[in-house]
Design an enzyme around this catalytic site. Structure first.
Site, PDB file in Angstrom:
ATOM      1  N   GLY A  86       0.808  -1.215   0.000  1.00 30.19           N
ATOM      2  CA  GLY A  86       0.000   0.000   0.000  1.00 30.19           C
ATOM      3  C   GLY A  86       0.837   1.258   0.000  1.00 30.19           C
ATOM      4  N   LEU A 130       0.408   3.602  -2.147  1.00 28.36           N
ATOM      5  CA  LEU A 130       0.769   3.373  -3.552  1.00 28.36           C
ATOM      6  C   LEU A 130       1.300   4.637  -4.226  1.00 28.36           C
ATOM      7  CD1 LEU A 130      -2.172   1.079  -4.739  1.00 28.36           C
ATOM      8  CD2 LEU A 130       0.024   0.429  -3.739  1.00 28.36           C
ATOM      9  N   HIS A 131       2.131   4.413  -5.242  1.00 26.23           N
ATOM     10  CA  HIS A 131       2.691   5.488  -6.061  1.00 26.23           C
ATOM     11  C   HIS A 131       2.790   4.981  -7.496  1.00 26.23           C
ATOM     12  CE1 HIS A 131       6.323   3.087  -5.740  1.00 26.23           C
ATOM     13  NE2 HIS A 131       6.263   3.176  -4.408  1.00 26.23           N
ATOM     14  N   HIS A 183       4.117   1.402  -8.248  1.00 28.16           N
ATOM     15  CA  HIS A 183       3.145   0.311  -8.107  1.00 28.16           C
ATOM     16  C   HIS A 183       2.201   0.296  -9.326  1.00 28.16           C
ATOM     17  CE1 HIS A 183       3.901   1.205  -3.661  1.00 28.16           C
ATOM     18  NE2 HIS A 183       4.242  -0.063  -3.768  1.00 28.16           N
ATOM     19  N   GLY A 241       9.048  -5.115  -8.881  1.00 28.34           N
ATOM     20  CA  GLY A 241       9.858  -3.986  -9.326  1.00 28.34           C
ATOM     21  C   GLY A 241      11.350  -4.248  -9.204  1.00 28.34           C
TER      22      GLY A 241
HETATM   23  P1  AMP Z   1       6.086  -2.467  -1.730  1.00 27.48           P
HETATM   24  O1  AMP Z   1       4.710  -1.924  -1.606  1.00 27.48           O
HETATM   25  O2  AMP Z   1       7.150  -1.462  -1.420  1.00 27.48           O
HETATM   26  O3  AMP Z   1       6.268  -3.784  -1.022  1.00 27.48           O
HETATM   27  O4  AMP Z   1       6.306  -2.781  -3.286  1.00 27.48           O
HETATM   28  C1  AMP Z   1       5.429  -3.601  -3.997  1.00 27.48           C
HETATM   29  C2  AMP Z   1       6.011  -3.872  -5.356  1.00 27.48           C
HETATM   30  O5  AMP Z   1       6.199  -2.642  -6.041  1.00 27.48           O
HETATM   31  C3  AMP Z   1       7.391  -4.553  -5.310  1.00 27.48           C
HETATM   32  O6  AMP Z   1       7.476  -5.497  -6.355  1.00 27.48           O
HETATM   33  C4  AMP Z   1       8.329  -3.404  -5.532  1.00 27.48           C
HETATM   34  O7  AMP Z   1       9.567  -3.790  -6.101  1.00 27.48           O
HETATM   35  C5  AMP Z   1       7.531  -2.559  -6.513  1.00 27.48           C
HETATM   36  N1  AMP Z   1       7.996  -1.182  -6.502  1.00 27.48           N
HETATM   37  C6  AMP Z   1       8.185  -0.385  -5.422  1.00 27.48           C
HETATM   38  N2  AMP Z   1       8.672   0.810  -5.802  1.00 27.48           N
HETATM   39  C7  AMP Z   1       8.806   0.767  -7.145  1.00 27.48           C
HETATM   40  C8  AMP Z   1       9.270   1.696  -8.141  1.00 27.48           C
HETATM   41  N3  AMP Z   1       9.704   2.915  -7.814  1.00 27.48           N
HETATM   42  N4  AMP Z   1       9.252   1.316  -9.422  1.00 27.48           N
HETATM   43  C9  AMP Z   1       8.823   0.069  -9.775  1.00 27.48           C
HETATM   44  N5  AMP Z   1       8.370  -0.853  -8.902  1.00 27.48           N
HETATM   45  C10 AMP Z   1       8.368  -0.501  -7.607  1.00 27.48           C
END
Ligand code: AMP
Length: 283
Positions: free
Chosen positions: A31, A33-34, A37, A149
């Site tokens: 969550g 989110l940006h 995501h 990511g």
């Molecule tokens: P998180 O919510 O941080 O656990 O991330 C969820 C998914 O989003 C993971 O696969 C991350 O590697 C990916 N992710 C997070 N930040 C980025 C980004 N800036 N660019 C691409 N994918 C991302």
């Protein structure tokens, strides 16, 4: 867009796709989110017929209780963003749903040493928790594609390793890191930075770019030292590690010729916020 909080109703819904051989894509998140995501969601929407995004702040991957407590949570905004992006399904389970008492969800496999260096060294137990939640979610969603990511390169390698070792019927796909205008990798944790700290944090990406040039002149260990020194020049930045790793094994790259791929990975602290980033230098 459908929102599910219970595993049983989500599974029933997804059965209709599975019965018709319609591929399912899965984007697990914590969550806040940006665009990073959302880029994974969009990639999944293009490649599959049903995109499931989960929002679950997984307690088992936090090695510090205060980090878990401070982790940003913006569920209403997240749902609006996913709706606008065209996401098909959101799964927002409670911790008891993911980890019901009496169910053993631990993952008992070796990670071929991928979990030892870098994040594994500084966040003991983190990857056990990541593997546990991803395996649990994969068992529920049973996706054809899992989108992750590049920002979390080590996490991607570990999850792909797990999928291979357990012969999971899911393709693990890596998507490029989405960045702010100043080069800072987007991260939920950036929400905890002041505007000045966000500017400062761009130094991480800039140092990775410098390292990409230094490899023409200096051996790997020297590049790592120069990068750490460069990061220390910025008041307010405390580097944790900067490693030139073999892109497949994550062991320190001995030179630039032998490994098929090389990735520079780094973690820094700004105030109480820990940031990671990486750059593929070869392969
Ligand atoms: P998180 O919510 O941080 O656990 O991330 C969820 C998914 O989003 C993971 O696969 C991350 O590697 C990916 N992710 C997070 N930040 C980025 C980004 N800036 N660019 C691409 N994918 C991302």
């Amino acid at each position: 867009m459908y929102l599910f909080k219970k595993i049983s109703t989500l599974i029933r819904f997804l059965e209709s796709y599975r019965n018709k051989n319609r591929p399912i894509g899965f984007v697990p998140t914590m969550g806040a989110l940006h665009e990073g995501h959302l880029s994974l969601v969009r990639q999944s929407l293009e490649a599959t017929q049903c995109t499931v995004c989960s929002i679950f702040v997984n307690p088992t991957q936090f090695n510090e209780a205060s980090d878990l407590e401070k982790y940003p949570r913006t569920p209403a905004k997240d749902l609006t963003m996913l709706y606008k992006a065209g996401c098909d399904v959101v799964f927002m389970p409670a911790p008891e749903e993911v980890y019901p008492p009496g169910l053993d969800t631990s993952v008992n496999i070796g990670f071929a040493g991928l979990d030892h260096p870098m994040e594994g060294r500084f966040r003991p137990g983190h990857f056990q928790g990541v593997a546990q939640v991803v395996k649990r979610l994969l068992d529920i969603v049973e996706p054809d594609k899992l989108l992750m990511g590049q920002k979390d390169y080590q996490q991607f390698l570990i999850v792909r390793h797990m999928a291979r070792v357990l012969s999971l019927p899911t393709e693990v796909v890596m998507a490029p890191t989405v960045r702010e205008k100043n080069g800072l990798a987007m991260s939920s944790r950036n929400q905890r930075l002041s505007p000045e700290q966000r500017e400062l944090a761009a130094a991480l990406r800039q140092t990775l770019q410098k390292a990409a040039k230094w490899i023409r002149k200096y051996p790997p260990r020297e590049v790592e030292q120069k990068a750490i020194q460069a990061l220390r020049q910025y008041p307010g930045i405390e580097p944790e590690y900067f490693q030139l790793a073999d892109g497949a094994t994550l062991q320190p790259a001995p030179d630039y010729e032998n490994p098929d791929s090389i990735v520079a990975c780094a973690a820094i602290w700004i105030g109480g916020v820990r940031l990671i980033d990486n750059m593929i230098l070869k392969g």
